[in-house]
Scaffold this active site. Structure first.
Site, PDB file in Angstrom:
ATOM      1  N   TYR A  22      -0.620   5.095   0.840  1.00  0.00           N
ATOM      2  CA  TYR A  22      -1.946   5.148   1.460  1.00  0.00           C
ATOM      3  C   TYR A  22      -2.024   4.102   2.563  1.00  0.00           C
ATOM      4  CZ  TYR A  22      -2.777   1.366  -1.974  1.00  0.00           C
ATOM      5  OH  TYR A  22      -2.687   0.225  -2.735  1.00  0.00           O
ATOM      6  N   GLU A  32       7.190  -1.930  13.343  1.00  0.00           N
ATOM      7  CA  GLU A  32       8.322  -1.097  12.941  1.00  0.00           C
ATOM      8  C   GLU A  32       9.439  -1.942  12.362  1.00  0.00           C
ATOM      9  OE1 GLU A  32      12.288   0.943  13.759  1.00  0.00           O
ATOM     10  OE2 GLU A  32      11.496  -1.029  14.297  1.00  0.00           O
ATOM     11  N   GLU A  33       9.641  -3.118  12.959  1.00  0.00           N
ATOM     12  CA  GLU A  33      10.788  -3.927  12.580  1.00  0.00           C
ATOM     13  C   GLU A  33      10.737  -4.367  11.117  1.00  0.00           C
ATOM     14  OE1 GLU A  33      13.379  -4.169  14.083  1.00  0.00           O
ATOM     15  OE2 GLU A  33      13.117  -4.273  16.247  1.00  0.00           O
ATOM     16  N   SER A  47      24.846  27.814  -8.262  1.00  0.00           N
ATOM     17  CA  SER A  47      24.601  29.191  -7.824  1.00  0.00           C
ATOM     18  C   SER A  47      23.155  29.404  -7.383  1.00  0.00           C
ATOM     19  CB  SER A  47      24.963  30.173  -8.939  1.00  0.00           C
ATOM     20  OG  SER A  47      24.232  29.891 -10.122  1.00  0.00           O
ATOM     21  N   HIS A  92      12.013  14.973   1.265  1.00  0.00           N
ATOM     22  CA  HIS A  92      12.774  16.059   1.874  1.00  0.00           C
ATOM     23  C   HIS A  92      13.990  16.379   1.014  1.00  0.00           C
ATOM     24  CE1 HIS A  92      14.343  18.662   4.997  1.00  0.00           C
ATOM     25  NE2 HIS A  92      13.298  18.391   5.770  1.00  0.00           N
ATOM     26  N   GLU A 108       0.190   8.096   7.048  1.00  0.00           N
ATOM     27  CA  GLU A 108      -0.574   8.154   5.798  1.00  0.00           C
ATOM     28  C   GLU A 108      -2.057   8.367   6.062  1.00  0.00           C
ATOM     29  OE1 GLU A 108       2.387   5.431   2.979  1.00  0.00           O
ATOM     30  OE2 GLU A 108       0.697   4.484   4.014  1.00  0.00           O
ATOM     31  N   GLY A 113      20.452   2.997   3.170  1.00  0.00           N
ATOM     32  CA  GLY A 113      19.208   2.668   3.853  1.00  0.00           C
ATOM     33  C   GLY A 113      19.090   3.300   5.220  1.00  0.00           C
ATOM     34  N   TYR A 114      20.212   3.398   5.933  1.00  0.00           N
ATOM     35  CA  TYR A 114      20.234   4.047   7.235  1.00  0.00           C
ATOM     36  C   TYR A 114      20.808   5.456   7.142  1.00  0.00           C
ATOM     37  CZ  TYR A 114      19.969  -0.677   9.339  1.00  0.00           C
ATOM     38  OH  TYR A 114      19.613  -1.938   9.713  1.00  0.00           O
ATOM     39  N   GLY A 167      18.802   8.136  21.891  1.00  0.00           N
ATOM     40  CA  GLY A 167      19.049   6.851  22.517  1.00  0.00           C
ATOM     41  C   GLY A 167      20.414   6.867  23.172  1.00  0.00           C
ATOM     42  N   THR A 196       0.840  -1.207   0.000  1.00  0.00           N
ATOM     43  CA  THR A 196       0.000   0.000   0.000  1.00  0.00           C
ATOM     44  C   THR A 196       0.870   1.250   0.000  1.00  0.00           C
ATOM     45  OG1 THR A 196      -0.173   0.000   2.413  1.00  0.00           O
ATOM     46  CG2 THR A 196      -1.911  -1.161   1.182  1.00  0.00           C
ATOM     47  N   HIS A 209       8.516   2.123  19.056  1.00  0.00           N
ATOM     48  CA  HIS A 209       7.779   0.945  18.595  1.00  0.00           C
ATOM     49  C   HIS A 209       7.741  -0.116  19.676  1.00  0.00           C
ATOM     50  CE1 HIS A 209      11.007  -2.049  17.562  1.00  0.00           C
ATOM     51  NE2 HIS A 209      11.764  -0.979  17.443  1.00  0.00           N
TER      52      HIS A 209
END
Length: 705
Positions: A258, A408-409, A594, A654, A420, A664-665, A509, A255, A360
């Protein structure tokens, strides 16, 4: 760790959240730490901080770590969390989503040597009588979430950490990859990208192992006993985890864009999940596989790649070894399962300003004492602290929303689906999202955030006593490790969906340092016994991190003016610009930047105007003007996400920072430009100079007075 090299980015990976490979801060400084006098607490702050109790933190940790709670399998724990928040004065509920998940059925791995003898891996972690939850009959097998069901039999090649540059190094060495199985080491890119890259180079399976070379100084080789007898890594520990292609998009693979409801249409998941099988293994079972490659291909010492060689007594040769054949099988069960996000709310007096705080709740194992339940325990205690402040008659200016995310995992699923579903409300009212995932896995505090939050986040540190040394504040400990640099957000935890919808975000953390007991990431040994014996005996670090998050949340929710430092964002934009120029100058191409430089100057002017307006609102005590300032501070980030998604990964909107396409991280700054330059696509880089500049100008327009 990031395509644009800078000190500020060195620490970004280290404060990323959960679906990440463990990484260390730099070695602790030998220079004597400077002690910062603790900033006195206000009466409200004292109520909050004094509400934290090490014993109840221990109780919450025990509850969360003694029952299986793989994503979509433990509604009772979700309801228990909501009930605890309700007791403490939050209006609480469960939000349900129907998401694609898969679960392990069976697996196997064997190595046939050229002489016909066979090594069969157990693919299991040792049962430890000292660690109760490792003995549970319903303990969760070792597996990769979202992994592909399939079999593979072939010779195999050691591919280092499995990044594209590692595969390119193998190609340059004329190592045959097509039709082979990849043997990769954890560390560096997100594990799903290791599997993705293996498939892109024609390989038919991927096996990933943990190497003690990534464990810092606390190793058996250095004389430390292995867990449970000591603080070193148990040789049978296995890192489970998702192999979704996180840098393409997180959330339910079926999905995209959404929310996943029971009747939601389902898209093809193949763009973000593997099409070859993968398995995680321990280092003790990786040794025979690596040793069988000794003398075949190129020795690891001659492969010109960082972190190719680990700490095992093997040569880390590339292979393949003629006649050494791996056979692997991975069988998964697909399901569309309900998941449950627990949500708790305290309404503020300003209904159009909202602070969201989350961590999470799901885990790959029965335990999860560090990941995620150091955060879960802190969240329950935080709710208790705010409940006690509510009992004094206090009400926050801004609405506070607590979230305990499920799934989350697997790929930030619960938070992504929630964002969403609630995107219109969030983009109209969210001031910030504060994330605590692995709240405590060691004694090294880490912090990553969008730049405007950095000042208030570090000032609050000066109010918290840190347990490591007498009279040391959290700020002292953090600044000694980070040189005072707040990390840049990439991905890997639940702030991701908030950030890429233009909502200011922070992730915190306390991580394992090189001299701390080894944290067994995503292993059965991330358990209550490990935490209470080695990780945080007495739960003092839990308490300190919880006090910090609570006081930061208090100020974010209650200060008359949202406590943002806009000049810090200007400084960050300029620092990232310098990094971009360094990247461009390291290629044979040219890019006219510029327009980007001019956009940064426009942002600087608007940010300074907004800060002057803030000062005027405070000095005149003008309520209407304060509202205008708060709306500008709340909304300016939306401009950065207003020009559409990045090429081939539209989720990431962003223009200032995003997870690297092959990490990925870890973050890439000005990702649309930077990644095009690295790929040699200078036409696309020029396009993204324009789009990035437009996003920055839109943010500037929101701030302009």
């Amino acid at each position: 760790m990031h395509l644009c090299i800078s000190l500020s980015l060195l620490f970004a990976t280290l404060a990323c959240g959960c679906v990440r490979d463990h990484a260390f801060h730099r070695p602790r400084s030998m220079v004597k730490r400077q002690s910062t006098p603790r900033v006195p607490l206000t009466p409200d702050e004292a109520v909050l901080a004094n509400s934290f109790d090490n014993n109840t933190l221990n109780d919450w940790s025990y509850y969360y770590t003694h029952g299986a709670h793989l994503a979509g399998t433990n509604r009772t724990m979700a309801q228990w969390t909501a009930d605890r928040w309700s007791v403490n004065g939050f209006q609480s509920r469960l939000d349900e989503y129907y998401t694609y998940l898969n679960y392990p059925v069976s697996h196997s791995l064997s190595l046939t040597y050229p002489n016909g003898s066979v090594f069969r891996a157990s693919l299991e972690e040792a049962v430890l009588t000292e660690d109760e939850t490792t003995t549970y009959p319903d303990r969760i097998p070792t597996f990769h979430g979202y992994s592909f069901t399939g079999n593979a039999t072939a010779e195999y090649v050691y591919v280092g950490r499995g990044q594209v540059v590692d595969f390119e190094a193998l190609v340059a060495l004329n190592v045959s990859l097509k039709g082979k199985i990849a043997l990769a080491k954890y560390g560096g890119p997100f594990r799903g990208l290791k599997v993705k890259n293996a498939a892109l180079y024609g390989m038919i399976g991927c096996v990933i192992f943990t190497d003690p070379g990534d464990d810092g100084n606390i190793t058996e080789a250095n004389g430390y006993a292995a867990y449970p007898d000591g603080p070193a890594r148990n040789p049978t520990s296995v890192q489970r985890g998702s192999v979704q292609f996180l840098s393409t998009y997180p959330g339910d693979p079926t999905t995209p864009g959404y929310a996943s409801k029971q009747d939601s249409p389902r898209a093809d998941k193949s763009p973000v999940v593997p099409n070859i099988p993968s398995l995680p293994i321990s280092y003790i079972e990786a040794i025979p596989l690596l040793r069988a490659l000794d003398g075949s291909g190129t020795p690891g010492s001659q492969v010109n790649r960082t972190n190719w060689v680990g700490a095992l007594n093997v040569t880390y040769s590339t292979g393949p070894a003629p006649g050494a054949v791996l056979s692997m099988s991975n069988v998964m069960r697909d399901a569309i399962n309900p998941i449950w996000d627990a949500v708790g709310i305290i309404n503020g007096t300003n209904q159009d300003e909202v602070l969201v705080i989350g961590n999470h709740r799901d885990a790959w194992i029965i335990g999860g004492a560090a990941d995620p339940h150091s955060g879960s325990a802190i969240m329950v205690e935080l709710s208790k602290a705010f409940g006690r402040l509510l009992a004094t008659g206090w009400q926050p200016r801004r609405t506070i929303v607590l979230c305990s995310w499920d799934a989350e995992e697997y790929g930030l699923v619960g938070s992504t689906e929630w964002v969403e579903e609630h995107i219109d409300w969030l983009t109209g009212s969210a001031v910030a999202y504060l994330n605590i995932d692995v709240g405590v896995s060691g004694k090294t505090p880490g912090l990553s955030a969008t730049p405007e939050i950095g000042n208030i986040a570090t000032e609050i540190m000066k109010k918290i006593i840190w347990p490591t040394m007498p009279n040391e504040t959290l700020y002292d400990a953090w600044s000694a490790e980070s040189d005072g640099e707040v990390g840049v957000l990439g991905s890997g935890s639940d702030y991701t969906s908030f950030l890429h919808n233009g909502i200011s975000s922070l992730d915190m953390g306390s991580d394992q340092g090189p001299d701390d007991p080894v944290y067994h990431y995503h292993s059965n040994y991330d358990s209550y016994h490990w935490m209470s014996t080695y990780g945080d005996p007495g739960y003092q670090y839990h308490s300190a991190m919880g006090q910090y998050l609570t006081l930061l949340a208090y100020h974010m929710a209650n200060d008359e003016i949202i406590p943002y430092d806009l000049p810090a964002y200007t400084a960050a934009l300029r620092s990232y610009y310098d990094d971009l120029l360094t990247t461009i100058n390291g290629t044979s191409g040219t890019v006219d930047t510029s327009e980007l430089s001019a956009a940064i100057t426009q942002f600087e002017n608007s940010a300074n105007e907004a800060m002057a307006l803030r000062d005027q609102a405070i000095s005149t005590n003008d309520a209407a003007l304060k509202t205008v300032v708060n709306q500008k501070f709340r909304d300016f980030q939306r401009g950065f996400t207003s020009v559409g998604g990045l090429p081939d990964r539209e989720f990431y909107k962003h223009v200032v920072n995003a997870p690297g396409i092959d990490t990925g991280y870890a973050p890439t700054t000005y990702p649309g430009i930077t990644e095009a330059v690295v790929a040699g696509n200078f036409e696309r880089a020029a396009e993204w100079v324009g789009r990035t500049s437009l996003g920055i100008r839109k943010a500037a327009d929101i701030l302009k007075t």
